[in-house]
Design a protein around this motif. Structure first.
Motif, PDB file in Angstrom:
ATOM      1  N   ASN A   1       0.805  -1.293  -0.109  1.00 32.11           N
ATOM      2  CA  ASN A   1       0.059   0.025   0.305  1.00 32.11           C
ATOM      3  C   ASN A   1       0.783   1.198   0.189  1.00 32.11           C
ATOM      4  O   ASN A   1       0.197   2.322   0.023  1.00 32.11           O
TER       5      ASN A   1
ATOM      6  N   LYS B   1      -0.042   3.967  -2.751  1.00 34.38           N
ATOM      7  CA  LYS B   1      -1.367   4.648  -2.226  1.00 34.38           C
ATOM      8  C   LYS B   1      -1.623   5.562  -1.259  1.00 34.38           C
ATOM      9  O   LYS B   1      -1.943   6.513  -1.086  1.00 34.38           O
ATOM     10  N   SER B   2      -0.486   5.068  -0.332  1.00 32.31           N
ATOM     11  CA  SER B   2      -0.336   5.740   0.889  1.00 32.31           C
ATOM     12  C   SER B   2       0.320   7.246   0.740  1.00 32.31           C
ATOM     13  O   SER B   2      -0.429   8.311   1.293  1.00 32.31           O
TER      14      SER B   2
ATOM     15  N   ASP C   1       0.343   8.677  -2.204  1.00 30.19           N
ATOM     16  CA  ASP C   1      -0.515   9.385  -2.910  1.00 30.19           C
ATOM     17  C   ASP C   1      -1.488  10.087  -2.388  1.00 30.19           C
ATOM     18  O   ASP C   1      -1.870  11.413  -2.393  1.00 30.19           O
ATOM     19  N   LYS C   2      -2.117   9.434  -1.299  1.00 28.47           N
ATOM     20  CA  LYS C   2      -3.147  10.080  -0.484  1.00 28.47           C
ATOM     21  C   LYS C   2      -2.499  11.315   0.399  1.00 28.47           C
ATOM     22  O   LYS C   2      -3.065  12.294   0.293  1.00 28.47           O
ATOM     23  N   TRP C   3      -1.561  10.983   0.793  1.00 30.13           N
ATOM     24  CA  TRP C   3      -0.663  12.171   1.595  1.00 30.13           C
ATOM     25  C   TRP C   3      -0.489  13.213   0.853  1.00 30.13           C
ATOM     26  O   TRP C   3      -0.664  14.359   1.133  1.00 30.13           O
TER      27      TRP C   3
ATOM     28  N   LEU D   1      -3.620  15.075   0.126  1.00 30.73           N
ATOM     29  CA  LEU D   1      -4.348  15.850   1.089  1.00 30.73           C
ATOM     30  C   LEU D   1      -3.492  17.317   1.387  1.00 30.73           C
ATOM     31  O   LEU D   1      -4.152  18.139   1.758  1.00 30.73           O
TER      32      LEU D   1
ATOM     33  N   HIS E   1      -3.754  19.540  -2.632  1.00 28.94           N
ATOM     34  CA  HIS E   1      -5.124  19.495  -3.406  1.00 28.94           C
ATOM     35  C   HIS E   1      -5.336  21.042  -3.774  1.00 28.94           C
ATOM     36  O   HIS E   1      -6.023  21.403  -4.881  1.00 28.94           O
TER      37      HIS E   1
ATOM     38  N   VAL F   1      -5.259  10.893   6.622  1.00 25.80           N
ATOM     39  CA  VAL F   1      -4.250  10.038   6.436  1.00 25.80           C
ATOM     40  C   VAL F   1      -3.277   9.697   7.517  1.00 25.80           C
ATOM     41  O   VAL F   1      -2.160   9.116   7.276  1.00 25.80           O
TER      42      VAL F   1
ATOM     43  N   ASP G   1      -2.039   6.155   7.720  1.00 26.22           N
ATOM     44  CA  ASP G   1      -1.090   5.676   6.527  1.00 26.22           C
ATOM     45  C   ASP G   1       0.245   6.308   6.949  1.00 26.22           C
ATOM     46  O   ASP G   1       1.167   5.486   6.691  1.00 26.22           O
TER      47      ASP G   1
END
Length: 491
Positions: free
Chosen positions: A210, A213-214, A216-218, A221, A224, A253, A256
């Motif tokens: 992961n 993806k972790s 990417d999410k960080w 956020l 953005h 997040v 993650d």
């Protein structure tokens, strides 16, 4: 998107630029509009009505100047002051590298700064100004650690990237096309994790598969406010409100990030044990290492490798044939993929520099004037007042038609021979390509590693394939690349 493999029409470097005293002083054109509403108007035009390239192009034409005033997103609520002086040519842009005249405190992401919750409560090195003592300590620490890892770069990357080609071929065989970005992100994360964590596979840790993806999410956020999703089924005013009005909270997040932090803290101990020698606590060093790995390295690779493959793929079979010949000949002569072999691949290096010129992984640079400054463009000088924010959109500076012939075209051999003199106008690393980073500047400490990895990507590609075709579009902050075909090497 246009591409070429010949630089026969390249112009010589412009070393005869007029001195500052000879240029007429001109009032900086442009403006900021009405308070509050002017910034929103510019933001809507930037994201939805004109788009980034046309936003700047239209204003250059309107003001007949590559230096002008405007607002930069995200604007009200997210930024205290969105007003900037834009510098968009190869000459004026360099003021952003002069740390005696320009301050870089908290300006990495422009006119706003993400919460330090995303970085363990610390202002990491990238947000520090060169005048802050901890900047030299942190940059010196990581520069030294990268130096110690030097011999691991090639074998670690080659080990990680081998999986990319297996998966590309599997996807092509199954679906008739392959998403390069997803596979590139996976091997980029694997390489970076192994490099900093004593060659430990992320699959052997709590991060598991992961990791990309972790991160990417960080990244999403945090960044953005600088993005547009481009979703046709979402009205622009809805997206604008959701993405650009208020910051997203860290707790989304937190779990993650904590897993990644704990893994780097545990398996990166060989690096972190050295931190105290530089006067840095282990905790601060680890949060900085996660930022370096996730934001600078992984985040950079998310744009770097797809852009490289996009432009090389579009350049066509003639350039592919030339690259394959150079790479295979030198690897055979040198007995393998070595630093010595890579240094002899002049066309491969030129192609990498051209990709970094035409689509730099970090297109924006910011700095605040420490004092009143007079800057030059090609034909005028301008007075920037102390405290004003200076903004540079790098793709305009590195596609300056007064410096580069056929500036909008990808010219693979642009930097061969006399063309090498043009490297001082390639700015992707927050400095000139001909300069080397020091603890006293903000140039990327991994500058040489980025170039090395780009060359390695091409070497590995053309050791296996004769040619390939791509299809490209834009997503978030970079290109989305689909591999349409791969022709295996015939040797």
């Amino acid at each position: 998107m246009s591409a070429s493999s010949s630089s026969s029409n390249s112009s010589p470097t412009k070393d005869d630029i007029p001195s500052q005293k000879m240029l007429p002083l001109r009032e900086i054109p442009g403006g900021y509009g009405l308070p509050f509403f002017g910034a929103i108007k510019d933001r809507l035009e930037y994201y939805y009505k004109e788009g980034t390239e046309n936003f700047f192009k239209n204003r250059v034409e309107k003001y007949n100047s590559t230096v002008f005033r405007t607002n930069m997103p995200p604007g009200p609520f997210m930024a205290k002051n969105p007003k900037v002086v834009a510098v968009l040519d190869a000459i004026s842009f360099t003021i952003l590298f002069d740390n005696k005249k320009v301050e870089k405190k908290n300006v990495l992401d422009g006119t706003f700064m993400p919460s330090t919750d995303f970085t363990g409560g610390y202002r990491v090195c990238a947000f520090l100004d060169t005048s802050e003592p901890s900047h030299a300590a942190l940059k010196g620490f990581f520069s030294a650690q990268l130096g110690k890892l030097h011999n691991k770069f090639i074998p670690t990357f080659r080990s990680s990237v081998s999986e990319l080609f297996v998966n590309l071929e599997d996807e092509l065989s199954k679906d008739g096309k392959a998403n390069f970005n997803n596979l590139s992100d996976k091997i980029s994360f694997d390489f970076i994790f192994r490099l900093f964590c004593d060659n430990r596979s992320p699959d052997e840790t709590s991060v598991g598969s992961n990791g990309p993806k972790s991160f990417d999410k960080w990244l999403f956020l945090m960044l953005h406010p600088l993005m547009t999703l481009g979703l046709k089924f979402v009205p622009s005013f809805v997206e604008d409100f959701l993405l650009h009005t208020f910051p997203f909270p860290y707790f989304l997040v937190k779990s993650d990030y904590q897993k990644i932090y704990e893994s780097f803290n545990k398996y990166g101990s060989g690096i972190l044990d050295e931190a105290e020698k530089y006067g840095i606590t282990r905790e601060e060093a680890c949060h900085n290492m996660v930022f370096l790995a996730g934001f600078s390295a992984y985040g950079g690779c998310k744009v770097l490798f797809p852009a490289l493959i996009k432009w090389v793929g579009a350049a066509g079979e003639n350039l592919h044939r030339q690259l394959a010949h150079e790479i295979r000949t030198i690897v055979k002569e040198e007995g393998g993929v070595t630093f010595s072999a890579l240094n002899k691949m002049s066309l491969t290096k030129s192609v990498v520099y051209e990709a970094l010129r035409i689509e730099p992984p970090v297109p924006f640079q910011y700095g605040k004037a420490r004092q009143d400054i007079v800057i030059n463009s090609h034909d005028s000088s301008f007075l920037i007042k102390k405290g004003e924010m200076i903004f540079g959109y790098q793709p305009f500076a590195t596609k300056d038609p007064k410096i580069f012939a056929n500036a909008e075209e990808f010219v693979g051999d642009r930097f061969l021979g006399d063309g090498e003199k043009l490297l001082k106008y390639v700015y992707w690393s927050n400095g000139k390509e001909t300069d080397n980073p020091t603890v006293d500047d903000k140039q990327c400490p991994g500058k040489d590693l980025v170039v090395l990895l780009s060359k390695l990507m091409l070497v590995e590609f053309f050791l296996k394939y004769d040619t390939f075709t791509v299809e490209a579009s834009t997503i978030l902050l970079g290109p989305l690349v689909t591999i349409k075909s791969l022709t295996k090497a015939t040797h």
